[in-house]
Design an enzyme around this catalytic site. Structure first.
Site, PDB file in Angstrom:
ATOM      1  N   LYS A  43      -2.325  15.096   2.509  1.00 38.23           N
ATOM      2  CA  LYS A  43      -1.404  14.775   1.407  1.00 38.23           C
ATOM      3  C   LYS A  43      -2.142  14.135   0.240  1.00 38.23           C
ATOM      4  CE  LYS A  43      -0.937  10.158   2.314  1.00 38.23           C
ATOM      5  NZ  LYS A  43      -1.495   9.120   1.499  1.00 38.23           N
ATOM      6  N   ARG A 107       0.470   3.728  -4.375  1.00 32.54           N
ATOM      7  CA  ARG A 107      -0.087   2.437  -4.820  1.00 32.54           C
ATOM      8  C   ARG A 107      -1.153   2.596  -5.888  1.00 32.54           C
ATOM      9  NH1 ARG A 107      -3.063   2.788   0.394  1.00 32.54           N
ATOM     10  NH2 ARG A 107      -5.202   3.059  -0.228  1.00 32.54           N
ATOM     11  N   ASN A 108      -1.727   3.798  -6.029  1.00 26.42           N
ATOM     12  CA  ASN A 108      -2.773   4.013  -7.038  1.00 26.42           C
ATOM     13  C   ASN A 108      -2.223   4.481  -8.375  1.00 26.42           C
ATOM     14  OD1 ASN A 108      -4.817   3.348  -5.198  1.00 26.42           O
ATOM     15  ND2 ASN A 108      -4.706   5.402  -4.322  1.00 26.42           N
TER      16      ASN A 108
END
Length: 110
Positions: A43, A107-108
């Protein structure tokens, strides 16, 4: 929130389920270690493609197509590497849910 645990020995998986499951965190057990691992890994490749699509301003239809085709290719590649991989694993939180979360606000993404 939710998470998936791939297992070979159900009794071992149930130990981890008891450790991690709470009223606000659902744990799903799947008898497909390789499928859970491959979906969680691949993913990230699809998420990079989705991020490139966002950066280039291609829009939501393009991003949706990347996710759809990406999920299909994640499954196909995984089954070529590990013939025992189960299709339904990619419909669990380790598959499509993790893919959507990573592509639409992981989160990035800032």
């Amino acid at each position: 929130s939710e998470g998936t645990i791939g297992y070979r020995i159900l009794e071992n998986a149930k130990v981890f389920e008891r450790l991690f499951q709470t009223p606000s965190f659902i744990v799903t057990l799947v008898q497909d270690v390789e499928g859970a691992e491959m979906s969680g890994t691949l993913k990230n490749v699809v998420a990079i493609a989705a991020g490139l699509s966002d950066g280039l301003g291609y829009g939501s239809n393009t991003k949706a197509a990347i996710l759809r085709q990406g999920l299909s290719e994640m499954r196909s590649f995984s089954k070529k590497m590990f013939p025992t991989v189960r299709d339904e694993t990619f419909l669990e939180s380790c598959g499509v849910a993790d893919l959507v979360a990573s592509c639409y606000g992981g989160r990035n993404r800032r």
